[in-house]
Design a protein around this motif. Structure first.
Motif, PDB file in Angstrom:
ATOM      1  N   VAL A  23      61.399  27.354  33.833  1.00  0.00           N
ATOM      2  CA  VAL A  23      59.944  27.550  33.768  1.00  0.00           C
ATOM      3  C   VAL A  23      59.414  27.062  32.425  1.00  0.00           C
ATOM      4  O   VAL A  23      58.408  26.341  32.371  1.00  0.00           O
ATOM      5  CB  VAL A  23      59.575  29.031  34.039  1.00  0.00           C
ATOM      6  CG1 VAL A  23      58.114  29.307  33.707  1.00  0.00           C
ATOM      7  CG2 VAL A  23      59.884  29.394  35.494  1.00  0.00           C
ATOM      8  N   ASP A  24      60.101  27.408  31.340  1.00  0.00           N
ATOM      9  CA  ASP A  24      59.686  26.946  30.003  1.00  0.00           C
ATOM     10  C   ASP A  24      59.655  25.423  29.914  1.00  0.00           C
ATOM     11  O   ASP A  24      58.802  24.858  29.235  1.00  0.00           O
ATOM     12  CB  ASP A  24      60.621  27.491  28.921  1.00  0.00           C
ATOM     13  CG  ASP A  24      60.420  28.967  28.639  1.00  0.00           C
ATOM     14  OD1 ASP A  24      59.375  29.524  29.075  1.00  0.00           O
ATOM     15  OD2 ASP A  24      61.304  29.559  27.999  1.00  0.00           O
ATOM     16  N   LYS A  25      60.598  24.756  30.603  1.00  0.00           N
ATOM     17  CA  LYS A  25      60.688  23.291  30.561  1.00  0.00           C
ATOM     18  C   LYS A  25      59.768  22.617  31.592  1.00  0.00           C
ATOM     19  O   LYS A  25      59.714  21.395  31.668  1.00  0.00           O
ATOM     20  CB  LYS A  25      62.127  22.826  30.816  1.00  0.00           C
ATOM     21  CG  LYS A  25      63.133  23.330  29.809  1.00  0.00           C
ATOM     22  CD  LYS A  25      62.993  22.621  28.492  1.00  0.00           C
ATOM     23  CE  LYS A  25      64.095  23.061  27.550  1.00  0.00           C
ATOM     24  NZ  LYS A  25      63.925  22.527  26.222  1.00  0.00           N
ATOM     25  N   GLY A  26      59.088  23.425  32.415  1.00  0.00           N
ATOM     26  CA  GLY A  26      58.181  22.864  33.413  1.00  0.00           C
ATOM     27  C   GLY A  26      58.874  22.347  34.664  1.00  0.00           C
ATOM     28  O   GLY A  26      58.251  21.662  35.482  1.00  0.00           O
ATOM     29  N   PRO A  35      72.182  12.621  32.837  1.00  0.00           N
ATOM     30  CA  PRO A  35      71.162  11.567  32.748  1.00  0.00           C
ATOM     31  C   PRO A  35      69.763  12.021  33.180  1.00  0.00           C
ATOM     32  O   PRO A  35      68.767  11.428  32.787  1.00  0.00           O
ATOM     33  CB  PRO A  35      71.685  10.468  33.680  1.00  0.00           C
ATOM     34  CG  PRO A  35      73.141  10.714  33.791  1.00  0.00           C
ATOM     35  CD  PRO A  35      73.311  12.206  33.666  1.00  0.00           C
ATOM     36  N   ALA A  36      69.695  13.086  33.985  1.00  0.00           N
ATOM     37  CA  ALA A  36      68.405  13.619  34.424  1.00  0.00           C
ATOM     38  C   ALA A  36      67.827  14.603  33.408  1.00  0.00           C
ATOM     39  O   ALA A  36      66.739  15.143  33.614  1.00  0.00           O
ATOM     40  CB  ALA A  36      68.557  14.302  35.785  1.00  0.00           C
ATOM     41  N   GLY A  37      68.578  14.855  32.326  1.00  0.00           N
ATOM     42  CA  GLY A  37      68.094  15.760  31.286  1.00  0.00           C
ATOM     43  C   GLY A  37      68.239  17.227  31.616  1.00  0.00           C
ATOM     44  O   GLY A  37      67.551  18.070  31.039  1.00  0.00           O
ATOM     45  N   ILE A  38      69.135  17.530  32.547  1.00  0.00           N
ATOM     46  CA  ILE A  38      69.368  18.930  32.907  1.00  0.00           C
ATOM     47  C   ILE A  38      70.869  19.216  32.847  1.00  0.00           C
ATOM     48  O   ILE A  38      71.673  18.311  32.683  1.00  0.00           O
ATOM     49  CB  ILE A  38      68.784  19.292  34.304  1.00  0.00           C
ATOM     50  CG1 ILE A  38      69.465  18.501  35.421  1.00  0.00           C
ATOM     51  CG2 ILE A  38      67.272  19.073  34.324  1.00  0.00           C
ATOM     52  CD1 ILE A  38      69.009  18.901  36.823  1.00  0.00           C
ATOM     53  N   ALA A  47      58.059  18.092  38.504  1.00  0.00           N
ATOM     54  CA  ALA A  47      59.003  17.622  37.484  1.00  0.00           C
ATOM     55  C   ALA A  47      60.431  18.024  37.840  1.00  0.00           C
ATOM     56  O   ALA A  47      61.375  17.260  37.607  1.00  0.00           O
ATOM     57  CB  ALA A  47      58.620  18.175  36.110  1.00  0.00           C
ATOM     58  N   GLY A  48      60.611  19.195  38.420  1.00  0.00           N
ATOM     59  CA  GLY A  48      61.931  19.644  38.852  1.00  0.00           C
ATOM     60  C   GLY A  48      62.462  18.791  39.996  1.00  0.00           C
ATOM     61  O   GLY A  48      63.635  18.405  40.001  1.00  0.00           O
ATOM     62  N   ARG A  75      68.028  34.106  33.319  1.00  0.00           N
ATOM     63  CA  ARG A  75      68.010  33.353  32.063  1.00  0.00           C
ATOM     64  C   ARG A  75      67.732  31.878  32.336  1.00  0.00           C
ATOM     65  O   ARG A  75      66.899  31.247  31.679  1.00  0.00           O
ATOM     66  CB  ARG A  75      69.357  33.523  31.346  1.00  0.00           C
ATOM     67  CG  ARG A  75      69.450  32.858  29.987  1.00  0.00           C
ATOM     68  CD  ARG A  75      70.820  33.050  29.349  1.00  0.00           C
ATOM     69  NE  ARG A  75      71.940  32.651  30.192  1.00  0.00           N
ATOM     70  CZ  ARG A  75      72.306  31.388  30.408  1.00  0.00           C
ATOM     71  NH1 ARG A  75      71.661  30.403  29.851  1.00  0.00           N
ATOM     72  NH2 ARG A  75      73.343  31.125  31.178  1.00  0.00           N
ATOM     73  N   ILE A  76      68.401  31.309  33.348  1.00  0.00           N
ATOM     74  CA  ILE A  76      68.216  29.895  33.673  1.00  0.00           C
ATOM     75  C   ILE A  76      66.816  29.657  34.244  1.00  0.00           C
ATOM     76  O   ILE A  76      66.153  28.681  33.888  1.00  0.00           O
ATOM     77  CB  ILE A  76      69.310  29.406  34.639  1.00  0.00           C
ATOM     78  CG1 ILE A  76      70.665  29.440  33.931  1.00  0.00           C
ATOM     79  CG2 ILE A  76      69.002  28.009  35.162  1.00  0.00           C
ATOM     80  CD1 ILE A  76      71.850  29.315  34.863  1.00  0.00           C
ATOM     81  N   ALA A  77      66.349  30.555  35.111  1.00  0.00           N
ATOM     82  CA  ALA A  77      65.008  30.404  35.686  1.00  0.00           C
ATOM     83  C   ALA A  77      63.948  30.422  34.582  1.00  0.00           C
ATOM     84  O   ALA A  77      63.010  29.612  34.607  1.00  0.00           O
ATOM     85  CB  ALA A  77      64.740  31.510  36.702  1.00  0.00           C
TER      86      ALA A  77
END
Length: 148
Positions: free
Chosen positions: A76-79, A33-36, A100-101, A70-72
């Protein structure tokens, strides 16, 4: 019937594998639900208190540096995270959570609290604390014997 050291080791490993799968399934449900994803949440969680280099996150989480990198990069790409200079190492940047994180992780908190309360009610708070302590000791012992 007494169980041998080898039997105990096998049972601990099999139970840990099952627990890992159960925790990952719950984490995916909580994070969605948090989009992650659960993996994104894991990396963000590692740097909530302070920025860390990718290698430090990998050590803390017990996963490979390449997976964390890879996840980091995705975060970063997603802000949701950013790279910052590392005063201790010029090339190994620090991963830090962005506003945002933090917001994504905060959106998980209500369901996280609910699942935590249900588990504590099922086990009892004292037994839950003992289990966490035992798992922590087991992890430290495995680290200490460092089989390679």
């Amino acid at each position: 019937m007494t169980r041998s050291e080898q039997d105990l080791f096998s049972e601990a490993a099999i139970t840990s594998f099952k627990l890992n799968g159960q925790f990952l399934a719950i984490a995916e449900e909580l994070a969605r639900p948090a989009g992650i994803t659960a993996a994104w949440w894991q990396v963000l969680g590692a740097v909530l208190r302070e920025p860390l280099p990718v290698a430090g996150i990998a050590r803390a989480m017990g996963i490979t540096r390449q997976s964390v990198q890879r996840i980091a990069d995705l975060l970063v790409d997603k802000g949701l995270a950013e790279y910052r200079p590392n005063p201790a190492h010029r090339r190994a940047k620090l991963v830090a959570v962005t506003d945002a994180g933090y917001e994504a992780v905060r959106r998980i908190d209500p369901q996280h609290a609910e699942v935590s309360a249900k588990l504590a009610a099922e086990l009892g708070l004292e037994q839950f604390a003992q289990i966490v302590e035992s798992l922590t000791r087991l992890s430290a012992a495995l680290e200490a014997i460092e089989v390679r």
